[in-house]
Design a protein around this motif. Structure first.
Motif, PDB file in Angstrom:
ATOM      1  N   GLY A  21       0.785  -1.222   0.000  1.00 19.46           N
ATOM      2  CA  GLY A  21       0.000   0.000   0.000  1.00 19.46           C
ATOM      3  C   GLY A  21       0.816   1.270   0.000  1.00 19.46           C
ATOM      4  O   GLY A  21       0.292   2.348  -0.186  1.00 19.46           O
ATOM      5  N   ALA A  22       2.121   1.178   0.236  1.00 16.00           N
ATOM      6  CA  ALA A  22       2.946   2.380   0.239  1.00 16.00           C
ATOM      7  C   ALA A  22       4.005   2.239  -0.845  1.00 16.00           C
ATOM      8  O   ALA A  22       4.454   1.147  -1.140  1.00 16.00           O
ATOM      9  N   ASP A  23       4.368   3.351  -1.427  1.00 15.61           N
ATOM     10  CA  ASP A  23       5.247   3.341  -2.585  1.00 15.61           C
ATOM     11  C   ASP A  23       6.549   4.065  -2.255  1.00 15.61           C
ATOM     12  O   ASP A  23       6.616   5.290  -2.250  1.00 15.61           O
ATOM     13  N   ALA A  24       7.594   3.264  -1.965  1.00 12.80           N
ATOM     14  CA  ALA A  24       8.875   3.836  -1.555  1.00 12.80           C
ATOM     15  C   ALA A  24       9.444   4.748  -2.637  1.00 12.80           C
ATOM     16  O   ALA A  24      10.025   5.787  -2.335  1.00 12.80           O
ATOM     17  N   LYS A  25       9.217   4.358  -3.889  1.00 13.42           N
ATOM     18  CA  LYS A  25       9.777   5.145  -4.982  1.00 13.42           C
ATOM     19  C   LYS A  25       9.130   6.533  -5.019  1.00 13.42           C
ATOM     20  O   LYS A  25       9.804   7.549  -5.174  1.00 13.42           O
ATOM     21  N   ALA A  26       7.824   6.555  -4.838  1.00 12.76           N
ATOM     22  CA  ALA A  26       7.120   7.841  -4.813  1.00 12.76           C
ATOM     23  C   ALA A  26       7.543   8.647  -3.587  1.00 12.76           C
ATOM     24  O   ALA A  26       7.593   9.875  -3.624  1.00 12.76           O
ATOM     25  N   GLY A  27       7.859   7.937  -2.510  1.00  9.42           N
ATOM     26  CA  GLY A  27       8.227   8.618  -1.270  1.00  9.42           C
ATOM     27  C   GLY A  27       9.552   9.348  -1.346  1.00  9.42           C
ATOM     28  O   GLY A  27       9.785  10.284  -0.592  1.00  9.42           O
ATOM     29  N   GLN A  28      10.404   8.926  -2.270  1.00 12.08           N
ATOM     30  CA  GLN A  28      11.734   9.544  -2.345  1.00 12.08           C
ATOM     31  C   GLN A  28      11.658  11.048  -2.626  1.00 12.08           C
ATOM     32  O   GLN A  28      12.398  11.831  -2.022  1.00 12.08           O
ATOM     33  N   ALA A  29      10.760  11.451  -3.518  1.00  5.88           N
ATOM     34  CA  ALA A  29      10.656  12.876  -3.857  1.00  5.88           C
ATOM     35  C   ALA A  29      10.306  13.684  -2.618  1.00  5.88           C
ATOM     36  O   ALA A  29      10.909  14.733  -2.348  1.00  5.88           O
ATOM     37  N   GLY A  30       9.355  13.184  -1.844  1.00  9.70           N
ATOM     38  CA  GLY A  30       8.955  13.882  -0.623  1.00  9.70           C
ATOM     39  C   GLY A  30      10.083  13.914   0.386  1.00  9.70           C
ATOM     40  O   GLY A  30      10.332  14.935   1.022  1.00  9.70           O
ATOM     41  N   TYR A  31      10.792  12.795   0.509  1.00 10.54           N
ATOM     42  CA  TYR A  31      11.909  12.732   1.457  1.00 10.54           C
ATOM     43  C   TYR A  31      12.984  13.740   1.065  1.00 10.54           C
ATOM     44  O   TYR A  31      13.469  14.507   1.899  1.00 10.54           O
ATOM     45  N   ASP A  32      13.336  13.731  -0.224  1.00 11.54           N
ATOM     46  CA  ASP A  32      14.407  14.619  -0.672  1.00 11.54           C
ATOM     47  C   ASP A  32      14.042  16.086  -0.445  1.00 11.54           C
ATOM     48  O   ASP A  32      14.885  16.906  -0.131  1.00 11.54           O
ATOM     49  N   LYS A  33      12.759  16.385  -0.576  1.00 11.22           N
ATOM     50  CA  LYS A  33      12.314  17.770  -0.438  1.00 11.22           C
ATOM     51  C   LYS A  33      12.159  18.169   1.038  1.00 11.22           C
ATOM     52  O   LYS A  33      12.581  19.247   1.435  1.00 11.22           O
ATOM     53  N   SER A  34      11.584  17.294   1.846  1.00  9.13           N
ATOM     54  CA  SER A  34      11.193  17.725   3.189  1.00  9.13           C
ATOM     55  C   SER A  34      12.021  17.145   4.333  1.00  9.13           C
ATOM     56  O   SER A  34      11.860  17.582   5.472  1.00  9.13           O
ATOM     57  N   CYS A  35      12.864  16.169   4.079  1.00  6.80           N
ATOM     58  CA  CYS A  35      13.575  15.503   5.178  1.00  6.80           C
ATOM     59  C   CYS A  35      15.088  15.527   5.019  1.00  6.80           C
ATOM     60  O   CYS A  35      15.814  15.560   6.011  1.00  6.80           O
ATOM     61  N   LYS A  36      15.539  15.492   3.764  1.00  2.04           N
ATOM     62  CA  LYS A  36      16.958  15.343   3.479  1.00  2.04           C
ATOM     63  C   LYS A  36      17.809  16.443   4.124  1.00  2.04           C
ATOM     64  O   LYS A  36      18.929  16.188   4.559  1.00  2.04           O
ATOM     65  N   GLY A  37      17.281  17.652   4.173  1.00  3.68           N
ATOM     66  CA  GLY A  37      18.035  18.770   4.724  1.00  3.68           C
ATOM     67  C   GLY A  37      18.515  18.489   6.139  1.00  3.68           C
ATOM     68  O   GLY A  37      19.611  18.886   6.524  1.00  3.68           O
ATOM     69  N   CYS A  38      17.720  17.807   6.925  1.00  5.47           N
ATOM     70  CA  CYS A  38      18.120  17.466   8.293  1.00  5.47           C
ATOM     71  C   CYS A  38      18.689  16.048   8.375  1.00  5.47           C
ATOM     72  O   CYS A  38      19.628  15.800   9.108  1.00  5.47           O
ATOM     73  N   HIS A  39      18.072  15.122   7.649  1.00  2.00           N
ATOM     74  CA  HIS A  39      18.425  13.709   7.830  1.00  2.00           C
ATOM     75  C   HIS A  39      19.425  13.151   6.819  1.00  2.00           C
ATOM     76  O   HIS A  39      19.788  11.986   6.914  1.00  2.00           O
ATOM     77  N   GLY A  40      19.852  13.956   5.848  1.00  4.38           N
ATOM     78  CA  GLY A  40      20.814  13.474   4.862  1.00  4.38           C
ATOM     79  C   GLY A  40      20.156  12.549   3.846  1.00  4.38           C
ATOM     80  O   GLY A  40      19.045  12.067   4.071  1.00  4.38           O
ATOM     81  N   ALA A  41      20.845  12.297   2.740  1.00  2.00           N
ATOM     82  CA  ALA A  41      20.254  11.524   1.642  1.00  2.00           C
ATOM     83  C   ALA A  41      19.948  10.085   2.031  1.00  2.00           C
ATOM     84  O   ALA A  41      19.017   9.473   1.522  1.00  2.00           O
ATOM     85  N   THR A  42      20.711   9.530   2.983  1.00  2.30           N
ATOM     86  CA  THR A  42      20.517   8.109   3.324  1.00  2.30           C
ATOM     87  C   THR A  42      20.181   7.907   4.796  1.00  2.30           C
ATOM     88  O   THR A  42      20.379   6.835   5.355  1.00  2.30           O
ATOM     89  N   GLY A  43      19.688   8.968   5.439  1.00  2.00           N
ATOM     90  CA  GLY A  43      19.290   8.830   6.842  1.00  2.00           C
ATOM     91  C   GLY A  43      20.386   9.177   7.828  1.00  2.00           C
ATOM     92  O   GLY A  43      20.172   9.139   9.036  1.00  2.00           O
TER      93      GLY A  43
END
Ligand code: HEC
Length: 104
Positions: A21-43
């Motif tokens: 039910g969840a799409d990791a590939k689709a999630g990447q765009a959101g992660y890169d935009k809203s999370c990467k700044g604090c959490h880095g590209a790979t967490g």
């Protein structure tokens, strides 16, 4: 023959993602935009972020072991110094599916 096997493997992977039910590939765009700044590209946060805000390594076994629901809650409600993320355009479930691919 090899091609057929590869195609089958790809299809299986796709249908597994759909079943969850969840799409990791689709999630990447959101992660890169809203999370990467604090959490880095790979967490893994930059040393500066880790120091300034105490950003944890979210690719750690302890965090990846948490349930999707708990992690979605962190995005929506925040936790400690992490404020709720309101800039997310895609689904939080997809972003967490992407985070779960950060296994070390
Ligand atoms: C402004 C910086 C910032 C942004 C942006 C941010 N985080 Fe965080 N995040 C943090 C900090 C700081 C913590 C540590 C919170 C604590 O435990 O005090 C954290 C913790 C976490 C944790 C660990 C939660 C736990 O249960 O220990 C996860 C997972 C996480 N963030 C995911 C995300 C995701 C996904 C996004 C994007 C949708 C995101 N974060 C955006 C700073 C940020």
């Amino acid at each position: 023959m090899k091609k057929t096997i590869l195609t089958l493997a790809a299809l299986t992977a796709l249908s597994c993602a759909a079943m969850l039910g969840a799409d990791a590939k689709a999630g990447q765009a959101g992660y890169d935009k809203s999370c990467k700044g604090c959490h880095g590209a790979t967490g893994v946060p930059s040393p500066a972020m880790a120091k300034a805000m105490g950003v944890p390594e979210i690719n750690s076994a302890a965090i990846l072991a948490k349930s999707d629901a708990d992690l979605v809650k962190v995005i929506k409600e925040g936790k400690g110094k992490m404020k709720p993320v309101t800039t997310l355009t895609g689904s939080a479930e997809d972003v967490i599916a992407y985070v779960k691919t950060f296994k070390k």
